[in-house]
Design a protein around this motif. Structure first.
Motif, PDB file in Angstrom:
ATOM      1  N   GLU A 123       0.815  -1.222   0.000  1.00 12.21           N
ATOM      2  CA  GLU A 123       0.000   0.000   0.000  1.00 12.21           C
ATOM      3  C   GLU A 123       0.848   1.272   0.000  1.00 12.21           C
ATOM      4  O   GLU A 123       0.348   2.352  -0.284  1.00 12.21           O
ATOM      5  CB  GLU A 123      -0.967  -0.003   1.194  1.00 12.21           C
ATOM      6  N   VAL A 124       2.148   1.135   0.327  1.00 15.69           N
ATOM      7  CA  VAL A 124       3.002   2.337   0.354  1.00 15.69           C
ATOM      8  C   VAL A 124       3.173   2.939  -1.047  1.00 15.69           C
ATOM      9  O   VAL A 124       3.492   4.112  -1.185  1.00 15.69           O
ATOM     10  CB  VAL A 124       4.399   2.056   0.956  1.00 15.69           C
ATOM     11  N   TYR A 125       2.936   2.120  -2.095  1.00 18.43           N
ATOM     12  CA  TYR A 125       3.141   2.622  -3.462  1.00 18.43           C
ATOM     13  C   TYR A 125       1.958   3.456  -3.957  1.00 18.43           C
ATOM     14  O   TYR A 125       2.068   4.133  -4.965  1.00 18.43           O
ATOM     15  CB  TYR A 125       3.342   1.460  -4.433  1.00 18.43           C
ATOM     16  N   GLY A 126       0.798   3.336  -3.302  1.00 20.44           N
ATOM     17  CA  GLY A 126      -0.381   4.086  -3.741  1.00 20.44           C
ATOM     18  C   GLY A 126      -1.377   3.169  -4.422  1.00 20.44           C
ATOM     19  O   GLY A 126      -1.753   2.134  -3.859  1.00 20.44           O
ATOM     20  N   ASP A 136      11.712  -0.069  -6.868  1.00 16.76           N
ATOM     21  CA  ASP A 136      12.236   1.299  -6.885  1.00 16.76           C
ATOM     22  C   ASP A 136      11.190   2.332  -7.318  1.00 16.76           C
ATOM     23  O   ASP A 136      11.507   3.495  -7.548  1.00 16.76           O
ATOM     24  CB  ASP A 136      13.487   1.402  -7.781  1.00 16.76           C
ATOM     25  N   HIS A 137       9.927   1.909  -7.386  1.00 17.87           N
ATOM     26  CA  HIS A 137       8.866   2.864  -7.732  1.00 17.87           C
ATOM     27  C   HIS A 137       8.697   3.871  -6.590  1.00 17.87           C
ATOM     28  O   HIS A 137       8.738   3.485  -5.416  1.00 17.87           O
ATOM     29  CB  HIS A 137       7.543   2.117  -7.966  1.00 17.87           C
ATOM     30  N   PRO A 138       8.508   5.159  -6.905  1.00 15.11           N
ATOM     31  CA  PRO A 138       8.328   6.142  -5.820  1.00 15.11           C
ATOM     32  C   PRO A 138       7.117   5.805  -4.942  1.00 15.11           C
ATOM     33  O   PRO A 138       6.115   5.284  -5.439  1.00 15.11           O
ATOM     34  CB  PRO A 138       8.073   7.459  -6.576  1.00 15.11           C
ATOM     35  N   ALA A 147       0.510   5.748   4.797  1.00 14.09           N
ATOM     36  CA  ALA A 147       1.488   6.831   4.963  1.00 14.09           C
ATOM     37  C   ALA A 147       2.384   6.553   6.168  1.00 14.09           C
ATOM     38  O   ALA A 147       3.595   6.814   6.133  1.00 14.09           O
ATOM     39  CB  ALA A 147       0.773   8.169   5.124  1.00 14.09           C
ATOM     40  N   SER A 148       1.800   5.983   7.228  1.00 13.15           N
ATOM     41  CA  SER A 148       2.635   5.674   8.404  1.00 13.15           C
ATOM     42  C   SER A 148       3.594   4.533   8.079  1.00 13.15           C
ATOM     43  O   SER A 148       4.736   4.519   8.548  1.00 13.15           O
ATOM     44  CB  SER A 148       1.767   5.340   9.624  1.00 13.15           C
ATOM     45  N   LYS A 149       3.153   3.574   7.275  1.00  8.49           N
ATOM     46  CA  LYS A 149       4.051   2.474   6.889  1.00  8.49           C
ATOM     47  C   LYS A 149       5.150   2.983   5.953  1.00  8.49           C
ATOM     48  O   LYS A 149       6.313   2.601   6.080  1.00  8.49           O
ATOM     49  CB  LYS A 149       3.269   1.339   6.212  1.00  8.49           C
ATOM     50  N   ALA A 150       4.794   3.859   5.013  1.00 15.42           N
ATOM     51  CA  ALA A 150       5.809   4.413   4.106  1.00 15.42           C
ATOM     52  C   ALA A 150       6.851   5.189   4.905  1.00 15.42           C
ATOM     53  O   ALA A 150       8.057   5.097   4.642  1.00 15.42           O
ATOM     54  CB  ALA A 150       5.146   5.312   3.069  1.00 15.42           C
ATOM     55  N   SER A 151       6.379   5.943   5.911  1.00 12.99           N
ATOM     56  CA  SER A 151       7.310   6.701   6.745  1.00 12.99           C
ATOM     57  C   SER A 151       8.289   5.754   7.441  1.00 12.99           C
ATOM     58  O   SER A 151       9.495   6.011   7.477  1.00 12.99           O
ATOM     59  CB  SER A 151       6.552   7.498   7.809  1.00 12.99           C
ATOM     60  N   SER A 152       7.748   4.657   7.972  1.00 10.74           N
ATOM     61  CA  SER A 152       8.638   3.735   8.687  1.00 10.74           C
ATOM     62  C   SER A 152       9.599   3.037   7.721  1.00 10.74           C
ATOM     63  O   SER A 152      10.755   2.783   8.061  1.00 10.74           O
ATOM     64  CB  SER A 152       7.841   2.722   9.513  1.00 10.74           C
ATOM     65  N   ASP A 153       9.145   2.749   6.486  1.00  9.99           N
ATOM     66  CA  ASP A 153      10.061   2.157   5.487  1.00  9.99           C
ATOM     67  C   ASP A 153      11.235   3.092   5.234  1.00  9.99           C
ATOM     68  O   ASP A 153      12.391   2.671   5.153  1.00  9.99           O
ATOM     69  CB  ASP A 153       9.379   2.042   4.116  1.00  9.99           C
ATOM     70  N   LEU A 154      10.917   4.377   5.071  1.00 12.08           N
ATOM     71  CA  LEU A 154      11.959   5.347   4.722  1.00 12.08           C
ATOM     72  C   LEU A 154      12.932   5.530   5.876  1.00 12.08           C
ATOM     73  O   LEU A 154      14.145   5.635   5.671  1.00 12.08           O
ATOM     74  CB  LEU A 154      11.327   6.683   4.315  1.00 12.08           C
ATOM     75  N   ILE A 155      12.398   5.534   7.106  1.00 10.43           N
ATOM     76  CA  ILE A 155      13.296   5.651   8.260  1.00 10.43           C
ATOM     77  C   ILE A 155      14.184   4.410   8.347  1.00 10.43           C
ATOM     78  O   ILE A 155      15.397   4.512   8.555  1.00 10.43           O
ATOM     79  CB  ILE A 155      12.484   5.863   9.553  1.00 10.43           C
ATOM     80  N   ALA A 156      13.584   3.240   8.150  1.00 10.45           N
ATOM     81  CA  ALA A 156      14.380   2.003   8.211  1.00 10.45           C
ATOM     82  C   ALA A 156      15.502   2.032   7.160  1.00 10.45           C
ATOM     83  O   ALA A 156      16.662   1.740   7.470  1.00 10.45           O
ATOM     84  CB  ALA A 156      13.471   0.795   8.001  1.00 10.45           C
ATOM     85  N   LEU A 157      15.163   2.415   5.953  1.00 14.97           N
ATOM     86  CA  LEU A 157      16.180   2.450   4.887  1.00 14.97           C
ATOM     87  C   LEU A 157      17.231   3.531   5.173  1.00 14.97           C
ATOM     88  O   LEU A 157      18.415   3.359   4.847  1.00 14.97           O
ATOM     89  CB  LEU A 157      15.515   2.677   3.530  1.00 14.97           C
ATOM     90  N   ALA A 158      16.798   4.616   5.810  1.00 16.98           N
ATOM     91  CA  ALA A 158      17.759   5.675   6.161  1.00 16.98           C
ATOM     92  C   ALA A 158      18.782   5.168   7.179  1.00 16.98           C
ATOM     93  O   ALA A 158      19.948   5.567   7.143  1.00 16.98           O
ATOM     94  CB  ALA A 158      17.015   6.882   6.728  1.00 16.98           C
TER      95      ALA A 158
END
Ligand code: NAD
Length: 322
Positions: A123-126, A136-138, A147-158
């Motif tokens: 669901e993070v892809y839209g 690698d799709h935005p 949106a909360s899951k996408a945020s956590s994905d980005l923090i994890a990858l960071a």
């Protein structure tokens, strides 16, 4: 080997832990779970020499630090997971899914723990009308949950890119199988039908989901944990796309009910039309193949709910049912 598994009193995490414990070479497993409305100890073996259960919150930095210090690896399932609840109120979603994940990542970093498998969602892809998303799709999430899951994905990858932490992110499609809390579409519809009640079909029922048996998902997660690469994202799909209307027809047939048992209700706000992940990477790199064919998997799932009223009736009666 000591594996810290968060959220394993829930649907997918408990399937993952039960699967690991069934193997002769099972690791020592510590489960950290807050036991929200969605978590129940009846999903886990009541006593197992390799399993320790700790009731607690992934946002509790002291507790997370202590458990992570004793762990070699982390598989992180704990989350608020129901889109409808995130529409009612997003606060707990941001707290648990974003702050809780960051709390775990900080502790993993301090104690040099890895791999850290972060379990996320397609669901993070839209929403996508045709074709399938590669990893690698935005990200373009639409609901507060995604949106909360996408945020956590980005923090994890960071944490991988900034600190070199061995983080691996998975994004799976809709899971089905036994032990799923009866608020998601399949267990909600099956248990309502078994009780002679109506089922609510959102909008025109044309929203499309790809269905993934929970055991196939767990197989993929363990391939990612044991053979995946640090800093990589792996999509995990099941290979059966259905409209909600088609799925409803199959569930009515499986329960011997007709379309008169369906209530057409107003669509979910911001309802994504279709999700579809391209899981070529998990197939070619990790050898992932879903083993459950959908017709058999669904029939077995319906049979499980039919045979396990003792599991779901107390949950449905509970105050937590939406
Ligand atoms: P679930 O709702 O069945 O279980 C979630 C578990 O997390 C529960 O046991 C709950 O008690 C625990 N939990 C919640 N907040 C917590 C906190 N603050 N601290 C500790 N524990 C907490 O969820 P699920 O369906 O098993 O999903 C597991 C993971 O998979 C989630 O991260 C979800 O986003 C992801 N996912 C699920 C699906 C699906 O189809 N179910 C699809 C894609 C991704």
């Amino acid at each position: 080997m000591n594996l810290l598994v968060t959220g394993a009193a829930g649907f997918i995490g408990s399937a993952y832990v039960r699967g690991l414990l069934a193997a002769p070479d099972a690791p020592d497993i510590t489960v950290l779970d807050r036991l929200t409305y969605a978590g129940t100890l009846t999903n886990l073996p009541s006593a197992h020499p390799r399993l320790e259960f700790v009731q607690g919150d992934i946002c509790d930095a002291g507790l997370v630090d202590k458990l992570t210090a004793d762990a070699d690896q982390v598989v992180h399932f704990a989350a608020e997971s129901h889109v409808d609840r995130s529409i009612d109120g997003a606060g707990t979603f941001v707290r648990t899914n974003v702050l809780g994940t960051q709390t775990l990542l900080d502790a993993a970093l301090r104690h040099g723990v890895g791999p850290f498998v972060h379990v996320s969602t397609d669901e993070v892809y839209g929403s996508i009308a045709t074709g399938s998303w590669p990893e690698d799709h935005p990200l373009s999430p639409n609901s507060p949950y995604s949106a909360s899951k996408a945020s956590s994905d980005l923090i994890a990858l960071a944490y991988h890119r900034t600190h070199g932490l061995d983080v691996r992110v998975t994004r799976c499609s809709n899971n089905y199988g036994p032990h799923q809390y009866p608020e998601k579409v399949i267990p909600l519809f099956v248990t309502n039908l078994l009780d002679g009640e109506q089922v609510p079909l959102y909008g025109d029922g044309h929203n499309v989901r790809d269905w993934l048996h929970v055991e196939d998902h767990c197989q993929a997660l363990d391939l990612v944990r044991t053979h995946g690469r640090p800093g990589e994202v792996y999509n995990i799909g099941g290979g059966t796309e259905l409209t909600n209307r088609e799925l409803t027809g199959l569930l009515l047939d499986a329960c011997g009910a007709g379309w008169d048992r369906v209530d057409h209700v107003p669509d979910r706000k911001g309802h994504d039309l279709r999700y579809s992940v391209d899981w070529t990477k998990a197939r070619t790199e990790l050898g992932y193949r879903p083993r459950h064919d959908f017709a058999t998997g669904l029939a077995d799932t319906v049979a499980w709910y039919r045979d396990h009223r003792d599991w779901w009736e107390p949950l449905k009666r509970g105050a937590g049912t939406r």
